[in-house]
Design a protein around this motif. Structure first.
Motif, PDB file in Angstrom:
ATOM      1  N   ASP A 142       0.869  -1.182   0.000  1.00 52.54           N
ATOM      2  CA  ASP A 142       0.000   0.000   0.000  1.00 52.54           C
ATOM      3  C   ASP A 142       0.901   1.226   0.000  1.00 52.54           C
ATOM      4  O   ASP A 142       1.201   1.802   1.036  1.00 52.54           O
ATOM      5  N   TRP A 143       1.346   1.610  -1.191  1.00 53.01           N
ATOM      6  CA  TRP A 143       2.407   2.614  -1.280  1.00 53.01           C
ATOM      7  C   TRP A 143       1.924   3.991  -1.764  1.00 53.01           C
ATOM      8  O   TRP A 143       2.728   4.915  -1.877  1.00 53.01           O
ATOM      9  N   ARG A 144       0.637   4.149  -2.051  1.00 54.79           N
ATOM     10  CA  ARG A 144       0.209   5.389  -2.690  1.00 54.79           C
ATOM     11  C   ARG A 144       0.450   6.631  -1.834  1.00 54.79           C
ATOM     12  O   ARG A 144       0.643   7.718  -2.356  1.00 54.79           O
ATOM     13  N   ASP A 145       0.464   6.499  -0.503  1.00 59.46           N
ATOM     14  CA  ASP A 145       0.727   7.649   0.371  1.00 59.46           C
ATOM     15  C   ASP A 145       2.163   7.683   0.867  1.00 59.46           C
ATOM     16  O   ASP A 145       2.526   8.582   1.633  1.00 59.46           O
ATOM     17  N   ALA A 146       2.981   6.723   0.458  1.00 57.84           N
ATOM     18  CA  ALA A 146       4.377   6.692   0.899  1.00 57.84           C
ATOM     19  C   ALA A 146       5.139   7.873   0.301  1.00 57.84           C
ATOM     20  O   ALA A 146       4.891   8.299  -0.822  1.00 57.84           O
ATOM     21  N   LEU A 147       6.092   8.379   1.066  1.00 56.52           N
ATOM     22  CA  LEU A 147       6.859   9.533   0.608  1.00 56.52           C
ATOM     23  C   LEU A 147       7.574   9.244  -0.699  1.00 56.52           C
ATOM     24  O   LEU A 147       7.564  10.066  -1.624  1.00 56.52           O
ATOM     25  N   TRP A 148       8.201   8.060  -0.814  1.00 53.84           N
ATOM     26  CA  TRP A 148       8.950   7.761  -2.036  1.00 53.84           C
ATOM     27  C   TRP A 148       8.039   7.717  -3.253  1.00 53.84           C
ATOM     28  O   TRP A 148       8.459   8.045  -4.370  1.00 53.84           O
ATOM     29  N   TYR A 149       6.774   7.313  -3.048  1.00 51.46           N
ATOM     30  CA  TYR A 149       5.836   7.278  -4.173  1.00 51.46           C
ATOM     31  C   TYR A 149       5.397   8.696  -4.539  1.00 51.46           C
ATOM     32  O   TYR A 149       5.290   9.044  -5.722  1.00 51.46           O
ATOM     33  N   GLN A 150       5.164   9.518  -3.532  1.00 48.21           N
ATOM     34  CA  GLN A 150       4.806  10.907  -3.807  1.00 48.21           C
ATOM     35  C   GLN A 150       5.949  11.644  -4.503  1.00 48.21           C
ATOM     36  O   GLN A 150       5.711  12.491  -5.375  1.00 48.21           O
ATOM     37  N   LEU A 151       7.176  11.327  -4.153  1.00 47.68           N
ATOM     38  CA  LEU A 151       8.318  11.922  -4.838  1.00 47.68           C
ATOM     39  C   LEU A 151       8.364  11.504  -6.306  1.00 47.68           C
ATOM     40  O   LEU A 151       8.765  12.297  -7.174  1.00 47.68           O
ATOM     41  N   MET A 152       7.952  10.276  -6.589  1.00 47.13           N
ATOM     42  CA  MET A 152       7.874   9.826  -7.973  1.00 47.13           C
ATOM     43  C   MET A 152       6.843  10.636  -8.743  1.00 47.13           C
ATOM     44  O   MET A 152       7.100  11.109  -9.872  1.00 47.13           O
ATOM     45  N   LEU A 153       5.643  10.818  -8.162  1.00 49.46           N
ATOM     46  CA  LEU A 153       4.604  11.597  -8.828  1.00 49.46           C
ATOM     47  C   LEU A 153       5.063  13.038  -9.047  1.00 49.46           C
ATOM     48  O   LEU A 153       4.807  13.633 -10.106  1.00 49.46           O
ATOM     49  N   GLU A 154       5.735  13.584  -8.047  1.00 49.26           N
ATOM     50  CA  GLU A 154       6.254  14.950  -8.147  1.00 49.26           C
ATOM     51  C   GLU A 154       7.270  15.060  -9.271  1.00 49.26           C
ATOM     52  O   GLU A 154       7.270  16.041 -10.042  1.00 49.26           O
ATOM     53  N   THR A 155       8.138  14.056  -9.413  1.00 53.91           N
ATOM     54  CA  THR A 155       9.145  14.070 -10.471  1.00 53.91           C
ATOM     55  C   THR A 155       8.500  13.972 -11.843  1.00 53.91           C
ATOM     56  O   THR A 155       8.923  14.646 -12.794  1.00 53.91           O
ATOM     57  N   LEU A 156       7.464  13.146 -11.975  1.00 50.27           N
ATOM     58  CA  LEU A 156       6.760  13.059 -13.253  1.00 50.27           C
ATOM     59  C   LEU A 156       6.092  14.382 -13.616  1.00 50.27           C
ATOM     60  O   LEU A 156       6.036  14.759 -14.787  1.00 50.27           O
ATOM     61  N   GLU A 157       5.595  15.084 -12.622  1.00 46.19           N
ATOM     62  CA  GLU A 157       4.871  16.329 -12.891  1.00 46.19           C
ATOM     63  C   GLU A 157       5.793  17.493 -13.220  1.00 46.19           C
ATOM     64  O   GLU A 157       5.399  18.409 -13.935  1.00 46.19           O
ATOM     65  N   SER A 158       7.034  17.461 -12.731  1.00 46.96           N
ATOM     66  CA  SER A 158       7.872  18.659 -12.881  1.00 46.96           C
ATOM     67  C   SER A 158       9.324  18.363 -13.217  1.00 46.96           C
ATOM     68  O   SER A 158      10.163  19.259 -13.139  1.00 46.96           O
ATOM     69  N   GLY A 159       9.641  17.114 -13.605  1.00 45.83           N
ATOM     70  CA  GLY A 159      11.030  16.759 -13.855  1.00 45.83           C
ATOM     71  C   GLY A 159      11.535  17.068 -15.242  1.00 45.83           C
ATOM     72  O   GLY A 159      12.723  16.864 -15.532  1.00 45.83           O
ATOM     73  N   GLY A 160      10.681  17.578 -16.127  1.00 45.76           N
ATOM     74  CA  GLY A 160      11.091  17.898 -17.481  1.00 45.76           C
ATOM     75  C   GLY A 160      11.776  19.249 -17.574  1.00 45.76           C
ATOM     76  O   GLY A 160      11.925  19.957 -16.570  1.00 45.76           O
ATOM     77  N   PRO A 161      12.219  19.637 -18.770  1.00 43.01           N
ATOM     78  CA  PRO A 161      12.858  20.947 -18.955  1.00 43.01           C
ATOM     79  C   PRO A 161      11.948  22.080 -18.484  1.00 43.01           C
ATOM     80  O   PRO A 161      10.746  22.091 -18.767  1.00 43.01           O
TER      81      PRO A 161
END
Length: 271
Positions: A142-161
């Motif tokens: 059950d990882w959807r609220d885990a910090l490492w998972y939220q960091l993944m979502l954050e990276t997908l949303e803003s990790g581009g140029p």
């Protein structure tokens, strides 16, 4: 509606060797789950999503006379499992296409059901494959609220140029989806169709070794759709920015190890 993961076309491979890196820790929740299974002499057992056979070995040891079959959608994983010194049959099949050759006394689903949405239909369907008195035993990260998972979502949303998103909107939405139900909703779903029902949740403080152990753990499982769904240049940016975030929030301890809290839901249901 039940839906399955949607990997990038032509890229449905699993890295079996990398998955085995933390096999001891991956085995621990299976032991916890099987400790609650009260079956004495099950004759027919299926290990759904058996992977490299981490759980299948435990099943073979506990019930050596049972007819045991491991089912997995990855030939790479099954290739590893077939080398195990246990008496078991192996079947290459997607979980949503699977039909038992005969009704089961035990269905084990260790770390697989969380990849599939539509649990309101999926779990009752699995219970329908059991003999009277049979048992479904499942654990689901059950990882959807885990910090490492939220960091993944954050990276997908803003990790581009210039802070742009990475990958397609469909990929980002899929990674943000929440397939698991609450403990209370699992009870309401399963209690009317079971004889006994045991549901619980644990959070294990995993202590892991390596230079980037959290990334090494999740890249072969939770982040697999990301690793397969991004173009090469996007993936390079994603890995760089994700590792920066993970190393900042999960620094190594004085002994060099990293603390990695990990939450799971467990279900043992008897019909």
């Amino acid at each position: 509606m039940i839906t399955r993961p949607n990997p990038a076309p032509g890229n449905n491979r699993w890295d079996a060797k990398a998955y085995q890196q933390f096999s001891r820790l991956r085995q621990r929740p299976v032991n916890e789950l099987l400790d609650r299974v009260q079956l004495k002499h099950p004759k027919c057992i299926y290990d759904l999503g058996c992977g490299t056979g981490i759980a299948t070995q435990l099943l073979a040891k506990r019930w050596p006379r049972a007819r045991l079959m491991g089912v997995d959608s990855s030939e790479q994983m099954l290739s590893e499992a077939r080398g195990l010194p246990i008496k078991a049959m192996w079947k290459h099949c997607d979980l949503l296409d699977w039909q038992p050759e005969q009704p089961a006394d035990l269905l084990l689903a260790a770390a697989v059901l969380h990849f599939v949405t539509g649990h309101e239909q999926l779990l009752p369907g699995l219970l329908g494959q059991l003999n009277p008195g049979g048992c479904l035993a499942a654990h689901m990260p059950d990882w959807r609220d885990a910090l490492w998972y939220q960091l993944m979502l954050e990276t997908l949303e803003s990790g581009g140029p210039d802070g742009a998103p990475l990958g397609s909107l469909e990929l980002r939405q899929r990674m943000a989806a929440r397939p698991l139900l609450s403990l209370e909703d699992y009870y309401r779903l399963l209690a009317p169709i079971t004889r006994t029902l045991d549901i619980w949740e644990t959070e294990q403080l995993q202590v892991v070794d390596g230079k980037s152990p959290i990334y090494d753990w999740v890249k072969v499982s939770a982040l697999r759709p990301v690793m397969q769904g991004l173009k090469d240049d996007e993936l390079t940016r994603f890995i760089y920015h994700y590792l920066m975030r993970v190393h900042k929030h999960y620094p190594p301890e004085h002994d060099g190890r990293t603390l990695f809290p990990f939450k799971r839901i467990f279900i043992v249901a008897t019909v």
